[in-house]
Design an enzyme around this catalytic site. Structure first.
Site, short mmCIF file in Angstrom:
data_model
loop_
_atom_site.label_atom_id
_atom_site.label_comp_id
_atom_site.label_asym_id
_atom_site.label_seq_id
_atom_site.Cartn_x
_atom_site.Cartn_y
_atom_site.Cartn_z
N GLU A 1 0.84 -1.20 0.00
CA GLU A 1 0.00 0.00 0.00
C GLU A 1 0.88 1.25 0.00
OE1 GLU A 1 -2.84 -0.14 3.18
OE2 GLU A 1 -3.78 -1.97 2.44
N HIS B 1 -8.31 1.10 1.88
CA HIS B 1 -8.07 0.95 3.32
C HIS B 1 -8.96 1.90 4.13
CE1 HIS B 1 -4.76 -0.67 6.18
NE2 HIS B 1 -5.90 -0.53 6.83
#
Length: 531
Positions: free
Chosen positions: A262, A280
């Protein structure tokens, strides 16, 4: 008394700073700094409050010479080097409950979205189509939901799923039969869960044991047509295998809020049929952001001001209510440990902490940590209750804890038994009036003394005239005796045997003074001590 100083280095609810100030801390809010800027600044602070942006690296920790606690507003602590923090004696806390409901609700939302293919239906409808015949969803009612992990978030998901009339099964090595019954779930092994589940949601941290828990082999063993949701941590699913099995149709759909890497700006799963994702967002609600910010401020302030330890990842928890009761015991344990360390040095290879009477009702982990810290601090600098248990384990030190509920001669007692290759050393201490610390036994000899300041420990043959000769040696050297405590180890009640003396001195005895005492007739051991 100087106030603890806290740095908030990531954006969080402004009420967090207010809580720090109300609870007796000075606080600075400085966000968006580079690692170099944070490294230059961090040495000023006792506490560091972060979210996910700040990376607490070994380099930052080396510069954090005054740091005592790191608080992560949220669950994940991937951005903190916990082993390095522990070795530096820094407590690491998170807030596992502040966003549990938010994350659980996001998992349920993702599951329902998968069941009805909402994102694709929305996209095509807004593009001017009316593709009703292309979207045949499935009901969740009556379906089996498989939970991988049934902790805080997993248990909330179970409750919400049961409200949707789903049958819930769970795989979790730590789930007891009693807890499973309380949650209304069926405990199964992972293989059975994969065989039976129509939907699977993951709610476990990323560890060496859980990494790729849904591997290619396990995904291929899952029930055909299963739909998978992951709002926990990236790295739990083999993403390449997931893509292949989505394309083959073995997996009917997948919804990910987290990815192995990420930010996931270019993931091979993007564009795959029946795959949906969010960036997220599991904890991204107004309520959750406020909750975790306030919670981390409360936890950190409790630790810095009163010693309470809540939701720590590298030390035993100690509530703010427990801390005042334990504080005198921790001080006693640390001094007893220091006494052992100064008498025996680093040759100790095993240590037993025994508590009896009132002490047996207490949380023993902080007492043990205090004993180890006191003992090891006499051998090495920068030891505290956080890193002492870790360093003891690295040294191969055998540490044992024993409780005796029954009172002995004292209403409360802490006894330390240290073993070296040469001998066994016992010391014991008690509290008088629940706060006044006393050494009450050393080397099998009853003796009552404070452990404070400069002291000298002497073992000698119990013969007439020795105390006078000792006083003369110290007087001639200009060393004043503050307190004098004597214990006798006699083979009978009248004569012979050894005497144990603990003297508090107004100054540290020099090596010359110690040598002069050691040269006195009948002296067997002399050791200067400092507390």
């Amino acid at each position: 008394m100087t106030k603890p100083k806290v740095l908030i280095s990531d954006k969080m609810d402004p009420n967090a700073a207010r809580i720090f100030e109300e609870r007796g801390c000075d606080v600075d809010v400085i966000t968006g700094e580079t690692p170099e800027e944070l490294k230059a600044r961090i040495g000023e602070y006792d506490g560091l409050a972060i979210r996910s942006s700040t990376k607490v690296t070994p380099e930052i920790l080396e510069a954090a010479t005054n740091l005592k606690v790191i608080g992560r507003a949220g669950i994940g602590v991937d951005n903190v080097d916990i082993p390095k923090a522990s070795s530096h004696g820094v407590v690491v806390m998170n807030t596992p409950f502040g966003n549990s409901i938010t994350t659980a609700e996001h998992a349920i939302a993702m599951m329902l979205t998968l069941a009805r293919q909402i994102p694709e239906a929305n996209r095509r409808t807004q593009a001017g189509e009316w593709p009703k015949k292309d979207f045949m969803g499935v009901e969740v009612t009556g379906k089996t939901l498989g939970l991988i992990g049934s902790g805080n978030i997993g248990s909330i998901v179970a409750s919400r799923a049961q409200g949707l009339r789903m049958k819930v099964i769970a795989y979790d090595p730590f789930l007891t039969p009693e807890r499973a019954m309380e949650l209304g779930v069926e405990k199964v092994d992972l293989g059975k869960l994969l065989e039976r589940a129509d939907f699977i949601t993951l709610h476990t941290p990323l560890t060496d044991e859980t990494r790729n828990i849904l591997s290619r082999e396990r995904l291929e063993a899952a029930k055909p047509g299963v739909r998978i949701v992951n709002c926990a941590r990236g790295g739990l699913i083999d993403e390449a295998a997931l893509k292949d099995l989505l394309e083959s149709g073995h997996i009917a759909g997948a919804a990910l809020d987290v990815f192995a890497e990420e930010p996931a700006t270019d993931n091979p799963l993007f564009g795959t049929k029946n795959f949906i994702c969010t960036p997220h967002l599991g904890a991204s609600t107004t309520e959750a952001q406020v909750n975790v910010a306030l919670q981390v401020a409360e936890q950190m302030a409790d630790y810095l001001v009163s010693g309470g330890v809540t939701n720590a990842l590298n030390v035993p928890s100690l509530s703010a209510e427990e801390a005042p009761r334990l504080k005198p015991y921790i001080s006693l344990a640390e001094k007893l440990g220091s006494l052992v360390g100064q008498l025996e040095g680093p040759d100790v290879n095993a240590i037993t902490i025994e508590v009896s009477g009132a002490a047996s009702e207490l949380n023993l982990k902080p007492i043990t940590a205090a004993v180890l810290a006191g003992m090891m601090r006499s051998w090495s600098d920068s030891i505290n209750m956080v890193n002492a248990p870790i360093l003891a384990k690295e040294r191969g030190l055998d540490v044992r804890e024993v409780r005796h509920a029954k009172e002995g001669d004292y209403h409360t007692l802490v006894r330390i038994i240290a073993t070296t290759p040469e001998r066994r050393r016992e010391v014991a201490g008690s509290l008088f009036g629940d706060s006044q610390m006393r050494l009450v036994e050393i080397a099998g000899t009853r003796i009552e003394t404070d452990l404070e300041g400069h002291m000298i420990y002497i073992v000698n043959e119990d013969n007439p005239g020795f105390i006078g000769r000792l006083g003369s040696v110290l007087g001639e050297a200009g060393v004043n005796i503050g307190n004098f405590h004597l214990g006798r180890r006699l083979p009978d009640k009248h004569k012979g045997g050894d005497a144990v003396l603990m003297l508090t001195l107004d100054q540290a005895p020099s090596k010359e003074v110690q040598d002069a005492v050691c040269a006195l007739e009948g002296v067997k051991k002399v050791r200067a001590l400092s507390f």
